[in-house]
Each structure stands twice: as structure tokens, then as C-alpha cells.
Scaffold this motif. Structure first.
Motif, PDB file in Angstrom:
ATOM      1  N   PRO A 184      -6.246 -38.448 -61.380  1.00 10.79           N
ATOM      2  CA  PRO A 184      -7.468 -38.539 -60.574  1.00 10.79           C
ATOM      3  C   PRO A 184      -7.311 -37.832 -59.229  1.00 10.79           C
ATOM      4  CG  PRO A 184      -6.202 -40.563 -60.372  1.00 10.79           C
ATOM      5  CD  PRO A 184      -5.446 -39.686 -61.348  1.00 10.79           C
ATOM      6  N   GLY A 185      -8.394 -37.766 -58.493  1.00 11.75           N
ATOM      7  CA  GLY A 185      -8.337 -37.225 -57.138  1.00 11.75           C
ATOM      8  C   GLY A 185      -8.568 -35.731 -57.083  1.00 11.75           C
ATOM      9  N   GLU A 186      -8.595 -35.213 -55.850  1.00 12.16           N
ATOM     10  CA  GLU A 186      -8.912 -33.802 -55.633  1.00 12.16           C
ATOM     11  C   GLU A 186      -7.730 -33.026 -55.075  1.00 12.16           C
ATOM     12  OE1 GLU A 186     -12.314 -33.703 -53.130  1.00 12.16           O
ATOM     13  OE2 GLU A 186     -13.651 -34.625 -54.628  1.00 12.16           O
ATOM     14  N   LYS A 187      -6.508 -33.518 -55.321  1.00 12.68           N
ATOM     15  CA  LYS A 187      -5.328 -32.782 -54.888  1.00 12.68           C
ATOM     16  C   LYS A 187      -5.248 -31.446 -55.642  1.00 12.68           C
ATOM     17  CE  LYS A 187      -3.214 -35.789 -52.107  1.00 12.68           C
ATOM     18  NZ  LYS A 187      -4.294 -36.764 -51.984  1.00 12.68           N
ATOM     19  N   SER A 188      -4.498 -30.506 -55.091  1.00 15.99           N
ATOM     20  CA  SER A 188      -4.408 -29.176 -55.685  1.00 15.99           C
ATOM     21  C   SER A 188      -3.721 -29.221 -57.048  1.00 15.99           C
ATOM     22  CB  SER A 188      -3.628 -28.238 -54.753  1.00 15.99           C
ATOM     23  OG  SER A 188      -2.266 -28.649 -54.652  1.00 15.99           O
ATOM     24  N   TRP A 189      -4.013 -28.218 -57.863  1.00 14.90           N
ATOM     25  CA  TRP A 189      -3.412 -28.140 -59.197  1.00 14.90           C
ATOM     26  C   TRP A 189      -1.899 -28.028 -59.083  1.00 14.90           C
ATOM     27  CZ3 TRP A 189      -0.430 -24.710 -61.999  1.00 14.90           C
ATOM     28  CH2 TRP A 189      -0.395 -24.915 -63.384  1.00 14.90           C
ATOM     29  N   GLU A 190      -1.401 -27.273 -58.087  1.00 18.17           N
ATOM     30  CA  GLU A 190       0.046 -27.103 -57.903  1.00 18.17           C
ATOM     31  C   GLU A 190       0.710 -28.432 -57.576  1.00 18.17           C
ATOM     32  OE1 GLU A 190      -2.255 -25.267 -56.502  1.00 18.17           O
ATOM     33  OE2 GLU A 190      -1.978 -23.306 -57.489  1.00 18.17           O
ATOM     34  N   PHE A 191       0.050 -29.255 -56.750  1.00 15.33           N
ATOM     35  CA  PHE A 191       0.596 -30.561 -56.375  1.00 15.33           C
ATOM     36  C   PHE A 191       0.717 -31.457 -57.607  1.00 15.33           C
ATOM     37  CE2 PHE A 191      -0.133 -34.986 -55.031  1.00 15.33           C
ATOM     38  CZ  PHE A 191       0.882 -35.140 -54.089  1.00 15.33           C
ATOM     39  N   LYS A 192      -0.323 -31.482 -58.423  1.00 14.99           N
ATOM     40  CA  LYS A 192      -0.303 -32.298 -59.639  1.00 14.99           C
ATOM     41  C   LYS A 192       0.730 -31.761 -60.631  1.00 14.99           C
ATOM     42  CE  LYS A 192      -5.130 -33.819 -59.317  1.00 14.99           C
ATOM     43  NZ  LYS A 192      -6.457 -33.854 -59.981  1.00 14.99           N
ATOM     44  N   ALA A 225       2.750 -41.752 -65.729  1.00 14.09           N
ATOM     45  CA  ALA A 225       2.269 -40.831 -64.704  1.00 14.09           C
ATOM     46  C   ALA A 225       1.089 -41.427 -63.945  1.00 14.09           C
ATOM     47  CB  ALA A 225       1.868 -39.503 -65.349  1.00 14.09           C
ATOM     48  N   GLY A 226       0.162 -42.062 -64.673  1.00 14.93           N
ATOM     49  CA  GLY A 226      -0.988 -42.675 -64.019  1.00 14.93           C
ATOM     50  C   GLY A 226      -0.612 -43.818 -63.095  1.00 14.93           C
ATOM     51  N   LEU A 227       0.413 -44.597 -63.475  1.00 10.39           N
ATOM     52  CA  LEU A 227       0.837 -45.733 -62.652  1.00 10.39           C
ATOM     53  C   LEU A 227       1.450 -45.294 -61.334  1.00 10.39           C
ATOM     54  CD1 LEU A 227       2.508 -48.163 -65.230  1.00 10.39           C
ATOM     55  CD2 LEU A 227       0.352 -48.494 -64.026  1.00 10.39           C
ATOM     56  N   HIS A 228       2.200 -44.182 -61.338  1.00 11.50           N
ATOM     57  CA  HIS A 228       2.974 -43.799 -60.166  1.00 11.50           C
ATOM     58  C   HIS A 228       2.339 -42.693 -59.339  1.00 11.50           C
ATOM     59  CE1 HIS A 228       5.932 -45.914 -62.669  1.00 11.50           C
ATOM     60  NE2 HIS A 228       6.550 -46.176 -61.546  1.00 11.50           N
ATOM     61  N   TYR A 229       1.233 -42.145 -59.790  1.00  9.70           N
ATOM     62  CA  TYR A 229       0.637 -41.019 -59.066  1.00  9.70           C
ATOM     63  C   TYR A 229       0.132 -41.425 -57.683  1.00  9.70           C
ATOM     64  CZ  TYR A 229      -2.279 -36.959 -58.045  1.00  9.70           C
ATOM     65  OH  TYR A 229      -2.838 -35.861 -57.452  1.00  9.70           O
ATOM     66  N   SER A 230      -0.500 -42.577 -57.575  1.00 12.61           N
ATOM     67  CA  SER A 230      -1.025 -43.006 -56.269  1.00 12.61           C
ATOM     68  C   SER A 230       0.096 -43.220 -55.266  1.00 12.61           C
ATOM     69  CB  SER A 230      -1.842 -44.298 -56.432  1.00 12.61           C
ATOM     70  OG  SER A 230      -1.046 -45.338 -56.971  1.00 12.61           O
ATOM     71  N   GLU A 231       1.241 -43.761 -55.730  1.00  7.16           N
ATOM     72  CA  GLU A 231       2.386 -43.949 -54.840  1.00  7.16           C
ATOM     73  C   GLU A 231       2.988 -42.600 -54.440  1.00  7.16           C
ATOM     74  OE1 GLU A 231       5.100 -46.130 -52.557  1.00  7.16           O
ATOM     75  OE2 GLU A 231       3.197 -46.681 -53.508  1.00  7.16           O
ATOM     76  N   TYR A 232       2.951 -41.651 -55.344  1.00  7.12           N
ATOM     77  CA  TYR A 232       3.430 -40.297 -55.048  1.00  7.12           C
ATOM     78  C   TYR A 232       2.547 -39.633 -53.986  1.00  7.12           C
ATOM     79  CZ  TYR A 232       4.997 -35.480 -56.028  1.00  7.12           C
ATOM     80  OH  TYR A 232       5.500 -34.210 -55.923  1.00  7.12           O
ATOM     81  N   CYS A 233       1.240 -39.912 -54.047  1.00  2.00           N
ATOM     82  CA  CYS A 233       0.285 -39.312 -53.102  1.00  2.00           C
ATOM     83  C   CYS A 233       0.279 -40.015 -51.740  1.00  2.00           C
ATOM     84  CB  CYS A 233      -1.130 -39.359 -53.680  1.00  2.00           C
ATOM     85  SG  CYS A 233      -1.381 -38.359 -55.154  1.00  2.00           S
ATOM     86  N   ARG A 234       0.761 -41.253 -51.682  1.00  2.23           N
ATOM     87  CA  ARG A 234       0.624 -42.057 -50.464  1.00  2.23           C
ATOM     88  C   ARG A 234       1.187 -41.388 -49.206  1.00  2.23           C
ATOM     89  NH1 ARG A 234       3.727 -45.192 -47.812  1.00  2.23           N
ATOM     90  NH2 ARG A 234       5.379 -45.128 -49.405  1.00  2.23           N
ATOM     91  N   GLU A 240       2.504 -38.546 -43.571  1.00  2.00           N
ATOM     92  CA  GLU A 240       3.959 -38.576 -43.372  1.00  2.00           C
ATOM     93  C   GLU A 240       4.611 -37.256 -43.764  1.00  2.00           C
ATOM     94  OE1 GLU A 240       5.810 -41.955 -45.173  1.00  2.00           O
ATOM     95  OE2 GLU A 240       4.106 -43.264 -44.715  1.00  2.00           O
ATOM     96  N   CYS A 241       4.018 -36.568 -44.735  1.00  2.00           N
ATOM     97  CA  CYS A 241       4.578 -35.285 -45.156  1.00  2.00           C
ATOM     98  C   CYS A 241       3.471 -34.425 -45.742  1.00  2.00           C
ATOM     99  CB  CYS A 241       5.713 -35.487 -46.166  1.00  2.00           C
ATOM    100  SG  CYS A 241       5.171 -36.253 -47.720  1.00  2.00           S
ATOM    101  N   LYS A 242       3.820 -33.194 -46.103  1.00  2.00           N
ATOM    102  CA  LYS A 242       2.860 -32.265 -46.675  1.00  2.00           C
ATOM    103  C   LYS A 242       2.964 -32.260 -48.200  1.00  2.00           C
ATOM    104  CE  LYS A 242       3.124 -29.198 -42.658  1.00  2.00           C
ATOM    105  NZ  LYS A 242       3.414 -27.817 -42.201  1.00  2.00           N
TER     106      LYS A 242
END
Length: 438
Positions: A184-192, A225-234, A240-242
Motif C-alpha cells: 500500500p501507499g504512495e512510496k516510490s517503486w524503487e523503495f518498494k 511483507a504486508g505485516l512488516h512494510y509499515s514498520e519499514y516505512c516508519r 529519521e532517515c531517507k
């Protein structure tokens, strides 16, 4: 209509299905279509998408519910005709009704999910659905979705040869693209892509090869992947970082991800829930005295230790034990129509109090049919599910009855309503909606 997103990496299969199901005046669709491929290769998603986008009148039946043929026939009739309710006692009534009520110029499709269970059905039933177009005079097609190929599916014995479409395993690049599309979300394709690549690299620790990864573990990989993606994005969302600080983002979820992957095929809980439940478990152990029998007597502690699927299997066993089999249509069949209350049914309900009469034995197929209906996601009937059923028997939460009948094992549920309510609460599952009597 359901998900309108076109399935990825399945253009060839989509075009074949569109071509053969086009139909029209004077153009007949095939009597049978056979879709086969390993689990998690997109068979059901593709055919449902084609049927919906092409606006073809269709009925869908999951063959795990084939333990009751009458319920299957009534469900198919309701879906094909749009009627609220229709009684259909046998296959003869089914054929007669379709021939009288459906439009011979219109295309109809019946989809059987996980149809390898058809091998255990009555041989007469197999012949009817393989020749339904001939028997009804309708432009109707039966589609069988299966994990095994046609040569192992049914013995020929005069059956018409189907139009066969194979769904191969996803290649590594295709799998990555599919997993990225589910985030989910609008993060860049490279980030995902970086996130999925990291998860896949860890996931190889529990799969011996990419073949095993794609066949056995795609749905589990998607879940993790779905469970941990939000924590990865936090850290990115909080500043805190880019997005390009992959190393820092990885260390943020590395420990929890590895812990979750250690029980990936049991599908227990998310990492955050795992930490919270582990803390509750440690606190409970400090209060407990003695060793034997603690788990079976403490539902709160047991709800911590049971895997995710085992909880739903136990709930399904309880419903199968305490609900009459005739109520399955009302609770678990989506297209069951409305049920009118009569004086006879009211008296029967008053007479039947499942909590007083105790648990009744039920066949394994009925429990699994309930399980696949109450769980909110699509679950493949792998060996892990049957292993967890065996674990529930060893824990004496359910009891095997008549084990000499190898072809149709039966069970009884041993836990109380209070116990099931505690388990249901941990899953945020409303058990009250599925109980026949309180």
C-alpha cells in the motif's frame, strides 16, 4: 464487482480465456475448461477477473464444501438465476431447472475452485458436470480449477476432453513485481522494490530453492511483507532517515522479520503481536504453579501459544460440534437466500439446545469447509493445515472419533464456549454471529 485490477504476468492465459468464453449467437463455449498449475499461480484470480470484466453470468463453488451435494446445487442455482432461494434436492431437479429457467442464447459459466476434490465425488456427478451443456441444451461451460493435471484429475471413461490452460510458476522478476503491486501507499517503486528484495533474501533461509519459494511460499511471503512494510516505512515517515538509507531501514525490521520467518508456515502472528503475547506469556508463567495441565486449563495462555490457523481450526471444530449440519447453509453459504421462520422451525430450535446436549461428532470435510469460510483470507489446503489438526488432537482440544474409517475421519470438540470466546477475542472474530443457539 470485485478487484478490477488486471492480474499481472498472466496475459497469455487471460487472452485464451477471453477467446474461448466470448460465445454469442450460434457460437458455443467449450463444455469444460481445465485450469491447472501449482498453488499461488493466479488461476482463480485470473478466471474471476475475466468473468467479471466480460460480464459473463457465472456461479462459483469451492469444492471444499462438496460434503453436501444439495447445498452445492442450491448455491449454483441461486447464483445463476439471481433468485433469493431455490430448493434443489438432486441432480435431476438441477438439470431440469436450468433447462427451463435459463436463456439458451446467453453464456453461463460454473467455476469449481480446488476441483481436485471432485475425484472423491460420485462418478455420476462428474459425468453430469462434464456434459452439462449437452444435458441442458444451454450455452454453459464448467471450469475446473486444479493443482493437478488432467491425466491425474479424472479417469477418461468416455468423458469429453476439456480445453486445457496451464498456469506456470511465476519467475523471480514476476514474483517481485506482484509483491510490489500489493504494497500500500504512495512510496516510490524503487523503495518498494528494495524492501521486497530484502524480504526475499531472508525468505531464502526457509526455502531450499527459488522453485520451492515460488510454489510453497508465495502467499506466506506476501503476508510477511504486508505485516512488516509499515514498520519499514516508519523511519522515513517520521523523518529519521531517507528512502535511500536502505541499511538503516533494514536494521529496523531485521530482528522481527527473522523471528517471524522462523514460524512462517504456521502463520502465527505479526512481529508486534508476537512481542506482546510473549510478554503476556512470561507474566502468566510467573503466576502459574505446577507444570502439568496448565495450557489446557488456561484459555488466555493457550491463545498465545496456538498458531493463527490452529485458532480458526478450533473455532471451526466448535461450530461443527455445536451447530446442526442443516444450519451450515445459513451461516456459511454466501448465496443461501432468505430463511423464513415457521412455527415448526421455532419449536425445533427451542428443542435443540446444543450447550445442554453436548458436542456432536462431525466429519473432517465439514470442519474444513467451515474453516475456509470463517477465515478472512484465501488459504491453501497444505500439509501444514492437517498437521495443525493433528496437534489439536494431541492437545486433546478435539478428539478423533471412529479412527478406523480412514476415508472419512470424524472428530468432536472438547472445549467450552467460554474457551472459544477467549480464542475468538484474540482474533477479533465475532463467534456470536455463527452460533445456532446461545
Amino acid at each position: 464487482m470485485g478487484d478490477v485490477t488486471r492480474p499481472l504476468s498472466r496475459d497469455e492465459q487471460i487472452e485464451k480465456l477471453r477467446l474461448v468464453l466470448a460465445g454469442g449467437p450460434g457460437i458455443s463455449v467449450p463444455e469444460t475448461i481445465f485450469l491447472h498449475g501449482l498453488g499461488a499461480t493466479g488461476k482463480t484470480r485470473v478466471i474471476k477477473w475475466v468473468l467479471e470484466t466480460e460480464q459473463i453470468q457465472h456461479a462459483v463453488f469451492h469444492c471444499v464444501e462438496m460434503y453436501n451435494v444439495r447445498l452445492m446445487l442450491e448455491s449454483l442455482v441461486v447464483q445463476l438465476t439471481g433468485e433469493e432461494s431455490r430448493k434443489c434436492e438432486n441432480i435431476s431437479e438441477f438439470i431440469s431447472f436450468l433447462g427451463q429457467e435459463l436463456n439458451p442464447k446467453q453464456v453461463y459459466v460454473i467455476l469449481f475452485e480446488e476441483s481436485e476434490r471432485f475425484r472423491d465425488a460420485d462418478s455420476h456427478l462428474k459425468h453430469v458436470f462434464c456434459r452439462l451443456q449437452e444435458l441442458t441444451g444451454l450455452n454453459i461451460c464448467c471450469i475446473f480449477e486444479s493443482r493437478i493435471d488432467w491425466t491425474r484429475f479424472l479417469p477418461n471413461r468416455g468423458l469429453p476432453y476439456p480445453y486445457i490452460i496451464h498456469f506456470p510458476q511465476y519467475k523471480k522478476g514476476e514474483m517481485t513485481e506482484l509483491l510490489i503491486s500489493q504494497l500500500p501507499g504512495e512510496k516510490s517503486w524503487e523503495f518498494k522494490r528494495d524492501f521486497i528484495s530484502l524480504v526475499q533474501s531472508i525468505f531464502f533461509m526457509v526455502a531450499r530453492s527459488f522453485t520451492e519459494l515460488s510454489f510453497r511460499s508465495f502467499t506466506e511471503l506476501s503476508h510477511i511483507a504486508g505485516l512488516h512494510y509499515s514498520e519499514y516505512c516508519r523511519p522515513v515517515d517520521s523523518g529519521e532517515c531517507k528512502e535511500t538509507d536502505t541499511k538503516k531501514l533494514w536494521f529496523n525490521i531485521d530482528k522481527d522479520l527473522k523471528k517471524c520467518l522462523s514460524v512462517v508456515h504456521l502463520r502465527e502472528v505479526s512481529s508486534q503481536q508476537l512481542r506482546e503475547l510473549q510478554k503476556q506469556k512470561e507474566e502468566q508463567e510467573e503466576q502459574d504453579t505446577g507444570v502439568g495441565g496448565v495450557i489446557a486449563l488456561n484459555p488466555t495462555r493457550l491463545s498465545v501459544e496456538l498458531p493463527f490457523y490452529s485458532k480458526f481450526l478450533l473455532i471451526s471444530a466448535y461450530l461443527a460440534s455445536y451447530n446442526p449440519a442443516k444450519t451450515d447453509k445459513r451461516f456459511f453459504v454466501k448465496h443461501h437466500g432468505k430463511q423464513r421462520k415457521t412455527s415448526q422451525s421455532i419449536k425445533a430450535k427451542e428443542k435443540f439446545n446444543s450447550q445442554l446436549t453436548g458436542p456432536k461428532q462431525f466429519p473432517l470435510e465439514r470442519m474444513l469447509a467451515i474453516f475456509y469460510n470463517v477465515i478472512e483470507e484465501r488459504v491453501n489446503p497444505t500439509a501444514n493445515i492437517y498437521t495443525q489438526i493433528s496437534s489439536l488432537v494431541r492437545l486433546q482440544l478435539i478428539t478423533a472419533v471412529g479412527t478406523d474409517q480412514m476415508d472419512q475421519p470424524k472428530y468432536k470438540c472438547n472445549v467450552t464456549l467460554e474457551f472459544i470466546r477467549t480464542i475468538s477475542k484474540s482474533l477479533q472474530f465475532e463467534i456470536q454471529k455463527y452460533l445456532y443457539s446461545q
